[in-house]
Design a protein around this motif. Structure first.
Motif, short mmCIF file in Angstrom:
data_model
loop_
_atom_site.label_atom_id
_atom_site.label_comp_id
_atom_site.label_asym_id
_atom_site.label_seq_id
_atom_site.Cartn_x
_atom_site.Cartn_y
_atom_site.Cartn_z
N ARG A 207 0.83 -1.22 0.00
CA ARG A 207 0.00 0.00 0.00
C ARG A 207 0.86 1.26 0.00
O ARG A 207 0.40 2.33 -0.41
CB ARG A 207 -0.89 0.03 1.25
N PHE A 208 2.08 1.17 0.51
CA PHE A 208 2.94 2.35 0.64
C PHE A 208 3.94 2.46 -0.51
O PHE A 208 4.68 3.43 -0.60
CB PHE A 208 3.71 2.27 1.97
N GLU A 209 4.00 1.44 -1.37
CA GLU A 209 5.02 1.41 -2.41
C GLU A 209 4.51 2.06 -3.70
O GLU A 209 3.31 2.15 -3.93
CB GLU A 209 5.47 -0.04 -2.66
N PRO A 210 5.44 2.52 -4.55
CA PRO A 210 5.01 3.25 -5.77
C PRO A 210 4.26 2.34 -6.74
O PRO A 210 4.78 1.31 -7.16
CB PRO A 210 6.32 3.74 -6.38
N MET A 211 3.04 2.72 -7.07
CA MET A 211 2.19 1.91 -7.95
C MET A 211 2.86 1.65 -9.30
O MET A 211 2.75 0.56 -9.85
CB MET A 211 0.85 2.64 -8.15
N SER A 212 3.60 2.65 -9.80
CA SER A 212 4.23 2.50 -11.13
C SER A 212 5.25 1.37 -11.15
O SER A 212 5.55 0.82 -12.20
CB SER A 212 4.91 3.81 -11.53
N ALA A 213 5.80 1.01 -9.98
CA ALA A 213 6.79 -0.06 -9.91
C ALA A 213 6.16 -1.43 -9.72
O ALA A 213 6.83 -2.45 -9.77
CB ALA A 213 7.78 0.21 -8.78
N LEU A 214 4.84 -1.44 -9.50
CA LEU A 214 4.15 -2.69 -9.17
C LEU A 214 3.24 -3.20 -10.28
O LEU A 214 3.18 -4.39 -10.54
CB LEU A 214 3.28 -2.48 -7.92
N VAL A 215 2.52 -2.26 -10.93
CA VAL A 215 1.38 -2.66 -11.76
C VAL A 215 1.70 -2.52 -13.25
O VAL A 215 2.29 -1.54 -13.69
CB VAL A 215 0.15 -1.78 -11.42
N ALA A 216 1.29 -3.54 -14.03
CA ALA A 216 1.44 -3.49 -15.49
C ALA A 216 0.13 -3.90 -16.15
O ALA A 216 -0.66 -4.67 -15.60
CB ALA A 216 2.57 -4.43 -15.93
N GLU A 217 -0.08 -3.39 -17.36
CA GLU A 217 -1.26 -3.76 -18.16
C GLU A 217 -1.11 -5.20 -18.68
O GLU A 217 -0.10 -5.84 -18.46
CB GLU A 217 -1.37 -2.80 -19.36
N GLU A 218 -2.12 -5.63 -19.44
CA GLU A 218 -2.12 -6.95 -20.08
C GLU A 218 -1.85 -8.07 -19.08
O GLU A 218 -0.88 -8.82 -19.21
CB GLU A 218 -1.08 -7.02 -21.21
N LYS A 219 -2.68 -8.15 -18.05
CA LYS A 219 -2.54 -9.17 -17.01
C LYS A 219 -1.16 -9.12 -16.35
O LYS A 219 -0.60 -10.16 -15.99
CB LYS A 219 -2.78 -10.57 -17.58
N GLY A 220 -0.59 -7.93 -16.26
CA GLY A 220 0.71 -7.78 -15.60
C GLY A 220 1.89 -8.10 -16.50
O GLY A 220 3.03 -8.10 -16.05
N LEU A 221 1.64 -8.35 -17.80
CA LEU A 221 2.73 -8.81 -18.68
C LEU A 221 3.24 -7.74 -19.65
O LEU A 221 4.19 -7.98 -20.39
CB LEU A 221 2.27 -10.03 -19.48
N ALA A 222 2.64 -6.55 -19.64
CA ALA A 222 2.98 -5.55 -20.66
C ALA A 222 4.46 -5.18 -20.67
O ALA A 222 5.10 -5.14 -21.72
CB ALA A 222 2.12 -4.30 -20.48
N ASP A 223 5.02 -4.91 -19.49
CA ASP A 223 6.43 -4.49 -19.44
C ASP A 223 7.37 -5.64 -19.78
O ASP A 223 8.39 -5.45 -20.45
CB ASP A 223 6.77 -3.90 -18.06
N ILE A 224 7.02 -6.84 -19.31
CA ILE A 224 7.84 -8.02 -19.62
C ILE A 224 7.89 -8.23 -21.14
O ILE A 224 8.94 -8.46 -21.72
CB ILE A 224 7.28 -9.27 -18.89
N LYS A 225 6.73 -8.07 -21.78
CA LYS A 225 6.66 -8.25 -23.25
C LYS A 225 7.51 -7.19 -23.97
O LYS A 225 8.27 -7.49 -24.89
CB LYS A 225 5.20 -8.15 -23.69
#
Length: 284
Positions: A207-225
């Motif tokens: 809850r205290f951590e930066p959302m941008s470092a946690l969440v990705a689009e496409e079921k969480g796979l966008a950045d990995i792709k």
């Protein structure tokens, strides 16, 4: 002064409050915060349980304890977290390095020995992964990139504090700050991989951590792709790409790497026996 203000009594009361507030490591939390307030090592608490605390020391400790009781992570309160036995400065602009990420470091060290060449850590945050690798591979140069200037500066200052001169930290999005034509023997990343509606985002430290470092689009796979697609242009012949990912994403990440032309694709488990790291090798 009553013995109520002794180290032992102060810790016991704090542990009880932390248990009631739902901390999953109340004894550790209390000890770390008291050491921070007293500016003493952990051994001090065991050696001097009967030591009476002065009122300023108690006030300092209670102020830290109140922050923890509202759920704020210990690492943000003390500004420090140990990773790979390196003391790292952390800040609310970065994720808190997790023990499971040490698995990524172990696997990276294993593969790094197969190829000569520089190493790249994408989304470096505090610099945890890059600095762990740099400390183990003093002959190699390790690069770290982060989208937040504050994180890049924090990683740089961690490198200076640890006197690791074989590191360079750049500011920008993934491969953007890397000159085209640069090749790496190994590219590692612990990118955002949580789905944006994951219920865990409302619990615990996250809850205290930066959302941008946690969440990705496409079921969480966008950045990995995105990283896996571009990494092919930045890996040297037979170079390795490896990701830390969510415990349910192993199969999806393996399929993605295979579809992009990687081979030797494999998923490793973390210490809790969950899928956590997937790797692939790229041949031009």
């Amino acid at each position: 002064m009553s013995a109520d203000n002794s180290v032992e009594c102060t810790l016991r009361k704090a542990v009880q409050q932390l248990q009631e507030s739902g901390s999953d490591s109340p004894s550790l939390d209390a000890a770390v915060l008291l050491c921070h307030a007293l500016d003493k090592p952990r051994s001090f608490l065991l050696t001097w349980p009967d030591k009476i605390l002065e009122s300023e020391q108690l006030n300092a400790f209670n102020a830290l304890l109140q922050r923890r009781l509202t759920g704020e992570p210990v690492a943000y309160i003390t500004g420090e977290r140990e990773f790979w036995s390196l003391p790292l400065k952390v800040s609310p602009s970065t994720l808190i390095p997790r023990p499971d990420t040490e698995r990524l470091v172990e696997i990276a060290l294993d593969k790094a020995l197969l190829n000569q060449g520089d190493i790249l850590d994408l989304g470096t945050g505090t610099g945890a992964i890059a600095l762990a690798l740099a400390s183990e591979l003093p002959q190699r140069t390790v690069w770290g990139v982060d989208l937040k200037q504050e994180a890049q500066q924090l990683a740089q200052s961690n490198a200076s504090l640890l006197n690791l001169t074989n590191t360079h930290f750049l500011f920008g999005s993934w491969f953007d700050p890397i000159e085209s034509g640069t090749e790496f023997a190994l590219i590692v990343s612990n990118p955002p991989y949580i789905e944006k509606n994951d219920p865990h985002l409302t619990q615990g430290d996250v809850r205290f951590e930066p959302m941008s470092a946690l969440v990705a689009e496409e079921k969480g796979l966008a950045d990995i792709k995105h990283i896996a697609t571009l990494a092919r242009s930045y890996l040297s012949e037979a170079g390795w790409l490896m990701f830390e990912h969510g415990f349910e994403q192993g199969e999806a990440v393996r399929e993605l790497l295979v579809s992009l032309g990687y081979d030797q694709v494999e998923t490793y488990k973390d210490y809790g026996d969950n899928d956590r790291v997937t790797i692939g090798q790229f041949h031009h």
